[in-house]
Design a protein around this motif. Sequence first.
Motif, short mmCIF file in Angstrom:
data_model
loop_
_atom_site.label_atom_id
_atom_site.label_comp_id
_atom_site.label_asym_id
_atom_site.label_seq_id
_atom_site.Cartn_x
_atom_site.Cartn_y
_atom_site.Cartn_z
N ARG A 20 0.87 -1.19 0.00
CA ARG A 20 0.00 0.00 0.00
C ARG A 20 0.90 1.23 0.00
O ARG A 20 1.63 1.48 0.95
CB ARG A 20 -0.89 -0.01 1.25
CG ARG A 20 -1.79 -1.24 1.39
CD ARG A 20 -3.10 -1.08 0.68
NE ARG A 20 -3.85 0.07 1.16
CZ ARG A 20 -4.67 0.03 2.23
NH1 ARG A 20 -4.81 -1.09 2.94
NH2 ARG A 20 -5.36 1.10 2.59
N ILE A 22 0.80 5.12 0.18
CA ILE A 22 -0.15 6.16 0.55
C ILE A 22 0.57 7.49 0.72
O ILE A 22 1.49 7.61 1.54
CB ILE A 22 -0.88 5.79 1.85
CG1 ILE A 22 -1.55 4.41 1.73
CG2 ILE A 22 -1.91 6.86 2.21
CD1 ILE A 22 -2.14 3.90 3.03
N PHE A 132 3.32 -1.31 3.96
CA PHE A 132 2.80 0.04 3.84
C PHE A 132 3.95 1.01 3.59
O PHE A 132 4.96 0.97 4.30
CB PHE A 132 2.07 0.47 5.11
CG PHE A 132 0.69 -0.09 5.27
CD1 PHE A 132 -0.43 0.63 4.84
CD2 PHE A 132 0.49 -1.32 5.85
CE1 PHE A 132 -1.70 0.11 4.99
CE2 PHE A 132 -0.77 -1.86 6.01
CZ PHE A 132 -1.88 -1.14 5.57
N LYS A 153 -0.32 5.25 -4.65
CA LYS A 153 -1.50 4.61 -5.22
C LYS A 153 -2.77 5.06 -4.50
O LYS A 153 -3.88 4.85 -5.00
CB LYS A 153 -1.39 3.09 -5.12
CG LYS A 153 -0.24 2.48 -5.92
CD LYS A 153 -0.19 0.98 -5.71
CE LYS A 153 0.95 0.35 -6.48
NZ LYS A 153 1.00 -1.13 -6.22
N GLU A 154 -2.60 5.65 -3.31
CA GLU A 154 -3.71 6.13 -2.49
C GLU A 154 -3.30 7.44 -1.85
O GLU A 154 -2.11 7.76 -1.80
CB GLU A 154 -4.08 5.12 -1.38
CG GLU A 154 -4.30 3.70 -1.82
CD GLU A 154 -4.43 2.77 -0.62
OE1 GLU A 154 -5.14 3.12 0.34
OE2 GLU A 154 -3.79 1.70 -0.64
#
Length: 279
Positions: A20, A22, A132, A153-154
């Motif tokens: 993830r 972010i 993360f 990506k976020e």
Amino acid sequence: MERSSSFLSVKKKVGNVSTRRIVVTSGKGGVGKTTTTANLGAALAKRGHRVVLVDADIGLRNLDLVLGLEKRIVFDIVEVAEGRCQLRQALIKDKRFESLAILPAAQTREKEAITAEQFAKVIAGLDEFADFVLIDCPAGIETGFRNAVAGAKEALVVTTPEVSAIRDADRVIGKLLEVPMPISLVINRLRPEMVRSGDMLAVEDVCEVLNATLVGVIPDDEEIIDTTNRGEPIVLDESNRLRTIYDKIARRLEGEDIPITSFEKPTFFKRLIGAITTG
């Protein structure tokens, strides 16, 4: 959550699990992006995830200070991008957490020292080290913002319940929707007594303006200034209420459906209307 893994072990992928990435952003400076990045990263690490925090503010790095790791920096993200060191060499492991590290920004270089393409390539390289990756984005919507977003990506937008901060956050969300990418929202430094007196916007008002998925509300707490100055994430203090709040934000990012804690006591009028409608 139990997960046994050496932080710098390679090839963590299992099945379709992916890292993830972010970006923690806001547009406005001083709303608590770096503090949020550090404490949320520490909370995720405590929950067993391998986490890398990236300082994207070339020339003005602060993430290392918030974590108390400034004296251990040898290489930085620009040197990685230029091929002067390996990515593994630039990562600084936080000894207080088994699975937390930072990738520092360059302090003596200009923001243009790294391109969006170079930045994104370095961030992609972190996939083999982390579950993360939290990218601490600099203020504004210029070069540093574009670099940080290129590697993500976020997005996690941090704002305070102030008109100027919300206006900047709205501008940033508009830019993020052009990418596009999933956007979550954290409202920081809420003062319930000011909300009740009408001197600060309520959580529901902020959410209505920004139209993003709320994952956390963090009340104003002077103790976080002290812990930040000492380079100690507040999540280390088991007695502090903010530890639980950051842990819940981490759990929501994991996908848990946890109600948002309300710090705004309803006014007499709202209680009366509620009693009428439910009675």
